[in-house]
Write an enzyme that holds these catalytic residues in place. Structure first.
Site, PDB file in Angstrom:
ATOM      1  N   ASP A  76       0.550  -1.364  -0.114  1.00  0.00           N
ATOM      2  CA  ASP A  76      -0.011   0.273  -0.122  1.00  0.00           C
ATOM      3  C   ASP A  76       0.845   1.608   0.164  1.00  0.00           C
ATOM      4  OD1 ASP A  76       0.996  -0.831   2.684  1.00  0.00           O
ATOM      5  OD2 ASP A  76      -1.261  -0.528   3.817  1.00  0.00           O
ATOM      6  N   ASN A 145      -9.912  -1.691  11.705  1.00  0.00           N
ATOM      7  CA  ASN A 145     -11.808  -1.780  10.918  1.00  0.00           C
ATOM      8  C   ASN A 145     -11.295  -2.979  10.372  1.00  0.00           C
ATOM      9  OD1 ASN A 145      -9.997  -0.744   8.911  1.00  0.00           O
ATOM     10  ND2 ASN A 145     -11.150   0.594   8.850  1.00  0.00           N
ATOM     11  N   HIS A 147      -9.708  -3.570   8.048  1.00  0.00           N
ATOM     12  CA  HIS A 147      -8.389  -3.609   6.529  1.00  0.00           C
ATOM     13  C   HIS A 147      -7.262  -4.628   6.242  1.00  0.00           C
ATOM     14  CE1 HIS A 147      -6.868   0.095   8.403  1.00  0.00           C
ATOM     15  NE2 HIS A 147      -5.554  -0.187   8.189  1.00  0.00           N
ATOM     16  N   GLU A 152     -10.243  -1.015   2.292  1.00  0.00           N
ATOM     17  CA  GLU A 152     -10.853  -0.701   3.116  1.00  0.00           C
ATOM     18  C   GLU A 152     -12.294  -1.215   2.728  1.00  0.00           C
ATOM     19  OE1 GLU A 152     -10.354   0.719   5.818  1.00  0.00           O
ATOM     20  OE2 GLU A 152      -8.850   3.334   5.714  1.00  0.00           O
TER      21      GLU A 152
HETATM   22  P1  PGA Z   1      -0.769  -2.094  13.009  1.00  0.00           P
HETATM   23  O1  PGA Z   1      -1.094  -1.404  11.705  1.00  0.00           O
HETATM   24  O2  PGA Z   1      -0.111  -3.372  12.142  1.00  0.00           O
HETATM   25  O3  PGA Z   1       0.294  -0.914  12.918  1.00  0.00           O
HETATM   26  O4  PGA Z   1      -2.053  -2.379  14.058  1.00  0.00           O
HETATM   27  C1  PGA Z   1      -2.003  -2.747  11.330  1.00  0.00           C
HETATM   28  C2  PGA Z   1      -2.964  -2.073   9.671  1.00  0.00           C
HETATM   29  O5  PGA Z   1      -3.392  -0.970   9.366  1.00  0.00           O
HETATM   30  O6  PGA Z   1      -2.476  -2.403   8.706  1.00  0.00           O
END
Ligand code: PGA
Length: 253
Positions: A76, A145, A147, A152
């Site tokens: 991403d 959430n 994602h 998303e």
């Molecule tokens: P994190 O993020 O590893 O910092 O919890 C995960 C994400 O949002 O893909």
């Protein structure tokens, strides 16, 4: 369903004691895949969760693991951001993983989010990924959430590389990664679930109690685009969770 009830789950799930064990187990599984397929095409995540895994994989490399023939894909990126921009996710991955792992720039696939015509660039990126034979392995973190990468809620399993609007909650949380930043682009470019689901192996890393609810929904609720990660159950998925993240799951396998 009571709030504290543990939910049963049968698909590939490894529960480990803590974050340190999660990082070790992930690195060992990934190292085994690399030994088996030294030219593997590997999707790599951004975020806090994979940091320990990258560190541990770097240690295995110093002990002789050959990572130089992998092709790495950053999953991403913020829209309109060049790799040298301080908030570039590709730039972050380069510092944290690609350089320490000795993966040459020529063997990385970067989302062209700074292209003059990003829509057309998404199509070109999809074709490039297909020409590489798709992913041998995708490693993912689990978003607040549900994602995965920047897929998303609302992202269907058929989605390919594309531009997505980021949810306010995602932007808020991501802002915390960039000290001194007051805002982030509201759009991102992401590898889609279609390419992720075709991977020969998917590893989803989940750590900490704050991920317990969303992990339970991901693993035990309906397979739905409302929780994009739940759709990973349709692929060759192994979830690696620490006990804090897995506290609402009960294994019945
Ligand atoms: P994190 O993020 O590893 O910092 O919890 C995960 C994400 O949002 O893909």
């Amino acid at each position: 369903m009571g709030k504290r009830k543990r939910l049963s789950v049968t698909s590939g799930l490894r529960i480990v004691k803590d974050y340190d064990r999660l990082s070790h187990l992930t690195a060992n599984l990934v190292a085994a895949i690399i030994r088996d397929t030294p030219t593997a095409v590997v999707g790599l995540p951004t975020g806090r969760t994979p940091l320990g895994f990258y560190k541990r994989l770097g240690a295995l490399r110093r002990r002789g693991l050959d990572t130089s023939r992998l092709t790495a894909v950053c999953l991403d990126e913020y829209l309109g951001v060049s790799p040298d921009d301080p908030i570039s996710l590709f730039g972050w991955l380069r510092r944290v993983a690609l350089e320490p792992l000795g993966i040459p720039a020529a063997r990385t696939l970067r989302l062209p989010s700074d292209a003059a015509d990003p829509q057309a660039a998404c199509g070109r990126f999809n074709r490039l990924l297909d020409r590489h034979g798709g992913f041998d392995l995708v490693v993912l973190g689990l978003g607040w959430n549900g994602h995965v990468a920047f897929n998303e809620p609302g992202s269907p399993r058929s989605a390919s590389t594309r531009i997505v609007a980021l949810q306010p909650g995602t932007m808020e949380r991501n802002l915390a990664y960039w000290r001194g930043r007051r805002s982030l682009p509201g759009y991102g470019m992401t590898v889609g679930l279609r390419s992720i689901l075709r991977a020969r192996r998917i590893l989803l890393l989940v750590s900490g109690a704050r991920k317990a609810q969303i992990l339970a929904a991901t693993m035990c609720g309906p397979i739905t685009s409302a929780i994009p990660a739940s759709q990973l159950r349709l692929g060759r998925l192994t979830v690696i969770a620490d006990q804090a993240a897995a506290k609402l799951l009960a294994r019945n396998s």
